[in-house]
Design a protein around this motif. Structure first.
Motif, PDB file in Angstrom:
ATOM      1  N   GLU A  12     -18.004 -28.060  -1.870  1.00  7.74           N
ATOM      2  CA  GLU A  12     -19.220 -27.244  -1.968  1.00  7.74           C
ATOM      3  C   GLU A  12     -18.889 -25.763  -2.139  1.00  7.74           C
ATOM      4  OE1 GLU A  12     -22.320 -28.243  -2.170  1.00  7.74           O
ATOM      5  OE2 GLU A  12     -22.210 -30.334  -1.537  1.00  7.74           O
ATOM      6  N   VAL A  13     -17.965 -25.266  -1.327  1.00  4.66           N
ATOM      7  CA  VAL A  13     -17.640 -23.837  -1.379  1.00  4.66           C
ATOM      8  C   VAL A  13     -16.968 -23.479  -2.699  1.00  4.66           C
ATOM      9  CG1 VAL A  13     -16.297 -21.974  -0.332  1.00  4.66           C
ATOM     10  CG2 VAL A  13     -17.517 -23.602   1.135  1.00  4.66           C
ATOM     11  N   ARG A  14     -16.078 -24.313  -3.167  1.00  7.02           N
ATOM     12  CA  ARG A  14     -15.396 -24.015  -4.430  1.00  7.02           C
ATOM     13  C   ARG A  14     -16.369 -23.974  -5.597  1.00  7.02           C
ATOM     14  NH1 ARG A  14     -10.384 -28.075  -2.945  1.00  7.02           N
ATOM     15  NH2 ARG A  14      -9.165 -26.535  -1.753  1.00  7.02           N
ATOM     16  N   PHE A  15     -17.290 -24.928  -5.621  1.00  7.70           N
ATOM     17  CA  PHE A  15     -18.260 -24.936  -6.721  1.00  7.70           C
ATOM     18  C   PHE A  15     -19.234 -23.768  -6.620  1.00  7.70           C
ATOM     19  CE2 PHE A  15     -22.372 -26.045  -8.565  1.00  7.70           C
ATOM     20  CZ  PHE A  15     -21.998 -26.334  -9.870  1.00  7.70           C
ATOM     21  N   TRP A  16     -19.882 -23.630  -5.456  1.00  7.07           N
ATOM     22  CA  TRP A  16     -20.975 -22.669  -5.339  1.00  7.07           C
ATOM     23  C   TRP A  16     -20.506 -21.225  -5.208  1.00  7.07           C
ATOM     24  CZ3 TRP A  16     -25.521 -23.710  -7.031  1.00  7.07           C
ATOM     25  CH2 TRP A  16     -26.001 -25.027  -6.998  1.00  7.07           C
ATOM     26  N   SER A  17     -19.301 -20.986  -4.684  1.00  5.32           N
ATOM     27  CA  SER A  17     -18.833 -19.593  -4.617  1.00  5.32           C
ATOM     28  C   SER A  17     -18.613 -19.048  -6.029  1.00  5.32           C
ATOM     29  CB  SER A  17     -17.554 -19.477  -3.787  1.00  5.32           C
ATOM     30  OG  SER A  17     -16.496 -20.227  -4.353  1.00  5.32           O
ATOM     31  N   ARG A  18     -18.122 -19.893  -6.921  1.00  2.64           N
ATOM     32  CA  ARG A  18     -17.978 -19.460  -8.316  1.00  2.64           C
ATOM     33  C   ARG A  18     -19.343 -19.191  -8.941  1.00  2.64           C
ATOM     34  NH1 ARG A  18     -15.055 -22.714 -13.380  1.00  2.64           N
ATOM     35  NH2 ARG A  18     -15.352 -21.036 -14.913  1.00  2.64           N
ATOM     36  N   ILE A  19     -20.304 -20.048  -8.638  1.00  4.45           N
ATOM     37  CA  ILE A  19     -21.669 -19.855  -9.151  1.00  4.45           C
ATOM     38  C   ILE A  19     -22.240 -18.527  -8.639  1.00  4.45           C
ATOM     39  CG2 ILE A  19     -24.039 -20.732  -9.061  1.00  4.45           C
ATOM     40  CD1 ILE A  19     -22.222 -22.374 -10.912  1.00  4.45           C
ATOM     41  N   MET A  20     -22.074 -18.252  -7.340  1.00  3.12           N
ATOM     42  CA  MET A  20     -22.577 -16.992  -6.767  1.00  3.12           C
ATOM     43  C   MET A  20     -21.892 -15.784  -7.407  1.00  3.12           C
ATOM     44  SD  MET A  20     -24.922 -17.875  -4.558  1.00  3.12           S
ATOM     45  CE  MET A  20     -25.291 -19.422  -5.416  1.00  3.12           C
ATOM     46  N   LYS A  21     -20.602 -15.898  -7.628  1.00  3.76           N
ATOM     47  CA  LYS A  21     -19.850 -14.813  -8.278  1.00  3.76           C
ATOM     48  C   LYS A  21     -20.426 -14.528  -9.664  1.00  3.76           C
ATOM     49  CE  LYS A  21     -15.920 -15.767 -10.272  1.00  3.76           C
ATOM     50  NZ  LYS A  21     -14.511 -16.130 -10.533  1.00  3.76           N
ATOM     51  N   GLU A  22     -20.681 -15.589 -10.411  1.00  8.12           N
ATOM     52  CA  GLU A  22     -21.210 -15.412 -11.762  1.00  8.12           C
ATOM     53  C   GLU A  22     -22.647 -14.915 -11.750  1.00  8.12           C
ATOM     54  OE1 GLU A  22     -18.239 -18.787 -13.702  1.00  8.12           O
ATOM     55  OE2 GLU A  22     -20.379 -19.245 -13.462  1.00  8.12           O
ATOM     56  N   HIS A  23     -23.436 -15.320 -10.765  1.00 12.42           N
ATOM     57  CA  HIS A  23     -24.788 -14.764 -10.631  1.00 12.42           C
ATOM     58  C   HIS A  23     -24.722 -13.248 -10.507  1.00 12.42           C
ATOM     59  CE1 HIS A  23     -26.804 -18.656  -8.870  1.00 12.42           C
ATOM     60  NE2 HIS A  23     -26.539 -18.759 -10.157  1.00 12.42           N
ATOM     61  N   SER A  24     -23.761 -12.759  -9.745  1.00  8.40           N
ATOM     62  CA  SER A  24     -23.607 -11.312  -9.557  1.00  8.40           C
ATOM     63  C   SER A  24     -23.373 -10.623 -10.892  1.00  8.40           C
ATOM     64  CB  SER A  24     -22.439 -11.029  -8.612  1.00  8.40           C
ATOM     65  OG  SER A  24     -22.586 -11.714  -7.396  1.00  8.40           O
TER      66      SER A  24
END
Length: 265
Positions: A12-24
């Motif tokens: 979960e963290v590996r997938f969604w942390s990248r998503i959050m980074k890209e949202h930024s």
């Protein structure tokens, strides 16, 4: 259960942390040049989630569960902060305080819902209180079908209007996933009576076919954008971003189908 907790948390963290980074990054690209405070905040969150992503990749399946639990708590705090930032930006847009900026209100709401989903999942993992399978099947599909419908809408609006065929295809996917979402909501309202294995199995089968088709459309669009073969204002990373989210949804559907078959057997 400890091994499952570590593996699930890291996934979960590996997938969604990248998503959050890209949202930024995407939010930053949509701000006006004079919005320096918002740009700085977006850059800060990019750095925060890049560090979280790197840390998550350093852990292994054999990491002590207590270490992962503390890590999840840290990530939960960071996600809460970016969620608040996204809601603040949405408020500024809806009160006309960012005229001329290029972030759609629906897109900002969309990325804030994904942040809320992520932090709720972290809390559930740390509490060891994941939903029962029948509820999870419906709730996850309600969430992701809405995400997929909105992706189609964003693609339609960010393609150049002269790309008539692709715009039409994106609009068709938007309508298709709106209908799938309505069906999922009907199933949600009918529960627990609707939570039979045959109904849930058919529900997953139907959604899987549509998600695969949308996934393939996104892949084609991504490849065309990267090769500069179509006209759009879609960032190549955004095209890949929405493709990966469709892939992630398919993984979830496959997991549900496997669990449902095991339960039925």
């Amino acid at each position: 259960m400890s091994d499952q907790f570590v593996a699930r948390s890291l996934d979960e963290v590996r997938f969604w942390s990248r998503i959050m980074k890209e949202h930024s990054l995407f939010l930053r690209l949509g701000f006006r040049c004079e919005d320096t405070q918002l740009i700085n905040e977006a850059n800060h969150f990019y750095t925060v989630f890049e560090a979280i992503e790197n840390r998550s990749n350093a852990f292994t399946a054999g990491t002590d569960p207590s270490v992962i639990k503390r890590f999840n708590e840290e990530v939960h705090a960071a996600v809460t902060y970016i969620w608040a930032f996204k809601r603040k930006v949405l408020g500024l847009i809806l009160t006309c305080q960012l005229p001329g900026a290029n972030n759609f209100p629906l897109l900002v709401d969309h990325v804030s819902r994904e942040a809320n989903y992520f932090r709720n999942r972290l809390a559930e993992l740390n509490l060891g209180r994941l939903e029962p399978l029948p509820d999870a099947i419906i709730d996850e599909n309600v969430f992701f079908l809405r995400i997929m419908a909105e992706h189609a809408k964003f693609i339609s609006h960010l393609l150049d209007p002269s790309e008539r065929k692709l715009v039409e295809q994106a609009n068709n996917f938007s309508q298709e996933f709106d209908q799938l979402l309505f069906q999922a909501k009907n199933l949600e309202y009918m529960r627990p009576q609707s939570q039979t294995v045959p109904l849930l199995d058919q529900f997953l089968d139907q959604n899987k076919v549509s998600v695969k088709a949308l996934r393939d459309f996104k892949k084609t669009a991504r490849d065309l954008i990267e090769a500069c073969r179509i006209k759009s204002i879609i960032h190549p990373l955004l095209a890949d971003h929405v493709f990966r989210e469709a892939e992630h949804f398919l993984v979830i559907i496959d997991m549900f189908e496997s669990s449902l078959k095991s339960k039925h057997a």
